[in-house]
Enzyme design. Sequence first.
Site, short mmCIF file in Angstrom:
data_model
loop_
_atom_site.label_atom_id
_atom_site.label_comp_id
_atom_site.label_asym_id
_atom_site.label_seq_id
_atom_site.Cartn_x
_atom_site.Cartn_y
_atom_site.Cartn_z
N HIS A 1 0.82 -1.22 0.00
CA HIS A 1 0.00 0.00 0.00
C HIS A 1 0.85 1.27 0.00
O HIS A 1 0.34 2.35 -0.28
CB HIS A 1 -1.02 -0.02 1.15
CG HIS A 1 -0.49 0.38 2.49
ND1 HIS A 1 -0.16 -0.52 3.47
CD2 HIS A 1 -0.23 1.60 3.01
CE1 HIS A 1 0.27 0.14 4.53
NE2 HIS A 1 0.23 1.42 4.29
N ASP B 1 0.07 -7.58 1.94
CA ASP B 1 0.50 -6.18 1.81
C ASP B 1 2.03 -6.09 1.78
O ASP B 1 2.65 -5.61 2.71
CB ASP B 1 -0.09 -5.37 2.97
CG ASP B 1 0.11 -3.88 2.80
OD1 ASP B 1 0.56 -3.46 1.71
OD2 ASP B 1 -0.19 -3.14 3.76
N SER C 1 4.21 2.44 8.24
CA SER C 1 3.89 1.43 7.24
C SER C 1 5.09 1.07 6.38
O SER C 1 5.88 1.95 6.02
CB SER C 1 2.79 1.93 6.32
OG SER C 1 1.56 1.63 6.87
N1 ARG Z 1 -1.28 2.38 7.53
C1 ARG Z 1 -0.27 3.00 8.32
C2 ARG Z 1 0.80 3.59 7.45
O1 ARG Z 1 0.56 3.58 6.28
C3 ARG Z 1 0.31 2.06 9.34
C4 ARG Z 1 -0.63 1.97 10.41
C5 ARG Z 1 -0.22 1.03 11.45
N2 ARG Z 1 -1.15 1.31 12.49
C6 ARG Z 1 -1.19 0.68 13.62
N3 ARG Z 1 -2.08 1.07 14.47
N4 ARG Z 1 -0.36 -0.29 13.89
O2 ARG Z 1 1.75 4.17 7.90
#
Ligand code: ARG
Length: 282
Positions: free
Chosen positions: A92, A139, A227
Amino acid sequence: MDKKRKHLLRLGTGVAAGVGAAALAWAGTAANAQEPSTDGGFEIQVIGGQEAEEGQYPWLVALGYAGEGDPVQRWFCGGSVIAENVVMTAAHCVEDKDPEDLAVFSGSVDLGSDAIVETAVEEAHIAHDYNEPVELANDWALLLLDESVDVEPIEVGTEPTEFDTLEIAGWGLDETAQYPTVARWAEVPFVDDEACAEAYPGWIDEATMLCAGDLENGGVDACSGDSGGPIMARDEDGEQFLAGIVSWGTVCAEAGSPGVYAEVADFNSAIDDVLDDWDVDV
Ligand code: ARG
């Protein structure tokens, strides 16, 4: 949890370059996270973590936009060097981007440091089954770099196992709702598939996701901007290996809502195929 919410959070991905509405939503979450506690013996003060020392995670890189200016203004995700010219990150993070628009920042835990080396990306491989069978399953992505980077790579885990404690590191939002310039790290308790599926009914693909967090107390977690970065475990010799990739969570560091990670041991042969294709030795 409604779909829209998860989508929004996904858009919150590393927005250091332009702190938008999604990031502000995150910021609210982080500011409201529970007060630090030391329950369970986990280091609490990434959220609930501490500043990484130089050299603590040589393989940790930031992924950003190619171009001019300070890496601090350009990065948006984390990643891990798994071979001298290959970085593993989250699908992503790169799904909607051209390799030529990407840059990898390696060589220091401090994105403001002169030691940061910027490397261009030649090719990106996004998991073929990304988003199958559920949103954000598989992912993972691999980036072939233009040049080798001079850092120690991390081994990719090969056994899907139950872990005890895992370790996360990255430049994502911290407990003061800021994006730090120096990477932060934390220990996170492993959450088994059953408990995770209970926390997120219908959203967990047990075959490709791994969960971690302090289910009871919250307080420690990855957050927006982390992420693509590593969640790590140790082998019998104490060597760290890559157990997963920071993927998603509905909130950060709240009790009952663990962080969800892509479980790399599940993609081993797919990873090997890509490395073979790219003529990379690991
Ligand atoms: N989707 C987030 C990013 O793109 C990562 C989120 C991880 N969140 C969590 N609560 N562990 O950076």
